[in-house]
Design a protein around this motif. Structure first.
Motif, PDB file in Angstrom:
ATOM      1  N   LEU A  89       4.450 -13.130  -4.250  1.00 29.47           N
ATOM      2  CA  LEU A  89       3.539 -14.264  -4.371  1.00 29.47           C
ATOM      3  C   LEU A  89       3.332 -14.887  -2.997  1.00 29.47           C
ATOM      4  CD1 LEU A  89       4.943 -15.794  -7.664  1.00 29.47           C
ATOM      5  CD2 LEU A  89       2.790 -14.535  -7.370  1.00 29.47           C
ATOM      6  N   PRO A  90       2.102 -15.261  -2.651  1.00 30.86           N
ATOM      7  CA  PRO A  90       1.784 -15.635  -1.267  1.00 30.86           C
ATOM      8  C   PRO A  90       2.330 -16.975  -0.788  1.00 30.86           C
ATOM      9  CG  PRO A  90      -0.139 -15.923  -2.665  1.00 30.86           C
ATOM     10  CD  PRO A  90       0.890 -15.219  -3.494  1.00 30.86           C
ATOM     11  N   ASP A  91       2.627 -17.894  -1.711  1.00 33.62           N
ATOM     12  CA  ASP A  91       3.065 -19.221  -1.276  1.00 33.62           C
ATOM     13  C   ASP A  91       3.821 -19.922  -2.400  1.00 33.62           C
ATOM     14  OD1 ASP A  91       1.011 -20.197  -3.044  1.00 33.62           O
ATOM     15  OD2 ASP A  91      -0.428 -19.912  -1.414  1.00 33.62           O
ATOM     16  N   ASP A 168      -6.610  22.072   3.723  1.00 32.55           N
ATOM     17  CA  ASP A 168      -5.429  22.641   4.376  1.00 32.55           C
ATOM     18  C   ASP A 168      -4.892  21.648   5.411  1.00 32.55           C
ATOM     19  OD1 ASP A 168      -3.425  24.426   4.973  1.00 32.55           O
ATOM     20  OD2 ASP A 168      -4.581  25.490   6.503  1.00 32.55           O
ATOM     21  N   ALA A 169      -4.789  20.394   4.962  1.00 31.83           N
ATOM     22  CA  ALA A 169      -4.317  19.324   5.841  1.00 31.83           C
ATOM     23  C   ALA A 169      -3.801  18.177   4.968  1.00 31.83           C
ATOM     24  CB  ALA A 169      -5.436  18.832   6.745  1.00 31.83           C
ATOM     25  N   PHE A 170      -3.118  17.243   5.607  1.00 27.63           N
ATOM     26  CA  PHE A 170      -2.594  16.084   4.890  1.00 27.63           C
ATOM     27  C   PHE A 170      -3.593  14.934   4.934  1.00 27.63           C
ATOM     28  CE2 PHE A 170       1.337  18.369   5.573  1.00 27.63           C
ATOM     29  CZ  PHE A 170       2.076  18.066   4.434  1.00 27.63           C
ATOM     30  N   ARG A 171      -3.735  14.254   3.803  1.00 33.08           N
ATOM     31  CA  ARG A 171      -4.493  13.000   3.749  1.00 33.08           C
ATOM     32  C   ARG A 171      -3.510  11.841   3.859  1.00 33.08           C
ATOM     33  NH1 ARG A 171      -9.764  12.849   2.040  1.00 33.08           N
ATOM     34  NH2 ARG A 171     -10.657  14.794   1.240  1.00 33.08           N
ATOM     35  N   LEU A 172      -3.874  10.831   4.632  1.00 32.10           N
ATOM     36  CA  LEU A 172      -3.021   9.655   4.805  1.00 32.10           C
ATOM     37  C   LEU A 172      -3.519   8.515   3.933  1.00 32.10           C
ATOM     38  CD1 LEU A 172      -0.865   7.876   6.180  1.00 32.10           C
ATOM     39  CD2 LEU A 172      -2.524   7.483   8.030  1.00 32.10           C
ATOM     40  N   TYR A 173      -2.626   7.976   3.112  1.00 32.75           N
ATOM     41  CA  TYR A 173      -2.897   6.784   2.323  1.00 32.75           C
ATOM     42  C   TYR A 173      -1.899   5.726   2.785  1.00 32.75           C
ATOM     43  CZ  TYR A 173      -5.352  10.134  -0.629  1.00 32.75           C
ATOM     44  OH  TYR A 173      -6.193  11.117  -1.089  1.00 32.75           O
ATOM     45  N   ARG A 174      -2.410   4.528   3.056  1.00 34.07           N
ATOM     46  CA  ARG A 174      -1.554   3.500   3.626  1.00 34.07           C
ATOM     47  C   ARG A 174      -1.686   2.192   2.874  1.00 34.07           C
ATOM     48  NH1 ARG A 174      -1.925   1.035   9.800  1.00 34.07           N
ATOM     49  NH2 ARG A 174       0.070  -0.093   9.774  1.00 34.07           N
ATOM     50  N   GLU A 175      -0.553   1.530   2.667  1.00 34.97           N
ATOM     51  CA  GLU A 175      -0.521   0.210   2.055  1.00 34.97           C
ATOM     52  C   GLU A 175       0.399  -0.686   2.879  1.00 34.97           C
ATOM     53  OE1 GLU A 175       0.825   0.511  -1.942  1.00 34.97           O
ATOM     54  OE2 GLU A 175      -0.798   1.858  -2.578  1.00 34.97           O
ATOM     55  N   VAL A 176       0.046  -1.952   2.987  1.00 34.83           N
ATOM     56  CA  VAL A 176       0.913  -2.930   3.645  1.00 34.83           C
ATOM     57  C   VAL A 176       1.241  -4.021   2.624  1.00 34.83           C
ATOM     58  CG1 VAL A 176       1.175  -4.613   5.499  1.00 34.83           C
ATOM     59  CG2 VAL A 176      -0.044  -2.464   5.932  1.00 34.83           C
ATOM     60  N   HIS A 177       2.514  -4.187   2.337  1.00 35.37           N
ATOM     61  CA  HIS A 177       2.976  -5.176   1.363  1.00 35.37           C
ATOM     62  C   HIS A 177       3.675  -6.320   2.088  1.00 35.37           C
ATOM     63  CE1 HIS A 177       3.190  -2.023  -2.102  1.00 35.37           C
ATOM     64  NE2 HIS A 177       1.999  -2.080  -1.532  1.00 35.37           N
ATOM     65  N   HIS A 178       3.353  -7.544   1.680  1.00 34.01           N
ATOM     66  CA  HIS A 178       3.932  -8.732   2.313  1.00 34.01           C
ATOM     67  C   HIS A 178       4.857  -9.429   1.327  1.00 34.01           C
ATOM     68  CE1 HIS A 178       4.177 -12.154   5.042  1.00 34.01           C
ATOM     69  NE2 HIS A 178       3.941 -12.950   4.013  1.00 34.01           N
ATOM     70  N   GLN A 179       6.062  -9.771   1.767  1.00 31.81           N
ATOM     71  CA  GLN A 179       7.006 -10.506   0.937  1.00 31.81           C
ATOM     72  C   GLN A 179       7.525 -11.721   1.700  1.00 31.81           C
ATOM     73  OE1 GLN A 179       9.885  -7.305  -0.163  1.00 31.81           O
ATOM     74  NE2 GLN A 179       9.387  -7.902  -2.255  1.00 31.81           N
ATOM     75  N   ILE A 180       7.836 -12.754   0.932  1.00 29.19           N
ATOM     76  CA  ILE A 180       8.410 -13.955   1.521  1.00 29.19           C
ATOM     77  C   ILE A 180       9.476 -14.491   0.576  1.00 29.19           C
ATOM     78  CG2 ILE A 180       6.639 -15.457   0.501  1.00 29.19           C
ATOM     79  CD1 ILE A 180       6.844 -17.150   3.089  1.00 29.19           C
ATOM     80  N   SER A 181      10.551 -15.049   1.147  1.00 30.83           N
ATOM     81  CA  SER A 181      11.628 -15.604   0.340  1.00 30.83           C
ATOM     82  C   SER A 181      11.861 -17.061   0.719  1.00 30.83           C
ATOM     83  CB  SER A 181      12.916 -14.802   0.539  1.00 30.83           C
ATOM     84  OG  SER A 181      13.923 -15.257  -0.343  1.00 30.83           O
ATOM     85  N   TYR A 182      12.156 -17.868  -0.292  1.00 29.65           N
ATOM     86  CA  TYR A 182      12.456 -19.283  -0.084  1.00 29.65           C
ATOM     87  C   TYR A 182      13.925 -19.532  -0.441  1.00 29.65           C
ATOM     88  CZ  TYR A 182       7.370 -19.375  -0.262  1.00 29.65           C
ATOM     89  OH  TYR A 182       6.046 -19.108  -0.022  1.00 29.65           O
TER      90      TYR A 182
END
Length: 223
Positions: A89-91, A168-182
């Motif tokens: 959760l962002p905030d 005959d090659a690799f496909r790149l899939y990318r994700e960026v996940h953000h976490q925050i702890s209080y």
């Protein structure tokens, strides 16, 4: 998605799994006799979860919605939210909204179970963290973690290299996940403000007490 089936809130086995993702926990609970519903914001994850349920001939209700602002015309004896989904959760406002929605969907004396990764895990456990899974030569997974811009936050850079036979090659899939702890006190206070009582915290899946170096905290709160 599966059709809506009214759940009897008086049934102690009625359960809602928030941010249930691929449905592995939901399927396990359904196998153990729970009347399970799963809510997730991702249509892709819900499709995977439904496939898992169908493969095992399990009856699970699926809902696509945001856990900060969902409304289901039923209540549950138990609501779960695991795999540190709360940390995504962002905030703080989003955490407060989620706890309020959970409270509204619990039956009397119902329980809310969830976990979080702590600031210790984010600042120490994920420091210079890297994981590679190359057991399958056609599906390679690389996970790297970096400090986030906010205090006690982390960015997870996930790269998936999938072999494409046509190219005959690799496909790149990318994700960026953000976490925050209080601080743990924030979650406890926010649960109380939402109306919860009898709040219990633990580490190691309920087997030990929380310490300064605990990496994951488990919460149980009662309506």
């Amino acid at each position: 998605m599966a059709s809506f089936v009214k759940t009897n809130s008086s049934d102690k086995k009625s359960l809602l799994d928030l941010a249930g993702g691929s449905g592995r926990l939901a399927c396990l609970l359904a196998k153990n006799g729970y009347q399970v519903s799963l809510l997730d914001i991702s249509s892709q994850m819900l499709s995977i979860a439904e496939e898992h349920a169908d493969e095992q001939n399990l009856k699970i209700n699926f809902y696509q919605d945001d856990m900060t602002d969902f409304f289901l015309n039923e209540s549950f004896q138990t609501i779960t939210c695991f795999a540190d989904s709360i940390n995504y959760l962002p905030d703080k406002v989003s955490v407060k909204k989620t706890f309020a929605r959970v409270f509204d969907h619990l039956a009397a004396k119902g329980k809310f179970l969830f976990d979080i990764v702590t600031s210790h895990q984010i600042n120490v456990g994920y420091r210079n963290f890297m994981y590679n899974n190359d057991d399958d030569p056609e599906k390679i997974f690389v996970w790297s973690s970096f400090p986030g811009e906010e205090k006690n936050s982390v960015d997870h850079d996930l790269k998936f290299f999938i072999y494409d036979k046509k190219l005959d090659a690799f496909r790149l899939y990318r994700e960026v996940h953000h976490q925050i702890s209080y601080p743990i006190e924030f979650y406890q206070r926010t649960l109380l403000e939402a109306g919860f009582k009898n709040i219990k915290i633990s580490a190691d899946f309920g087997r030990s007490k929380v310490k300064t170096n605990t990496d994951r905290v488990f919460f149980i709160a009662e309506k």
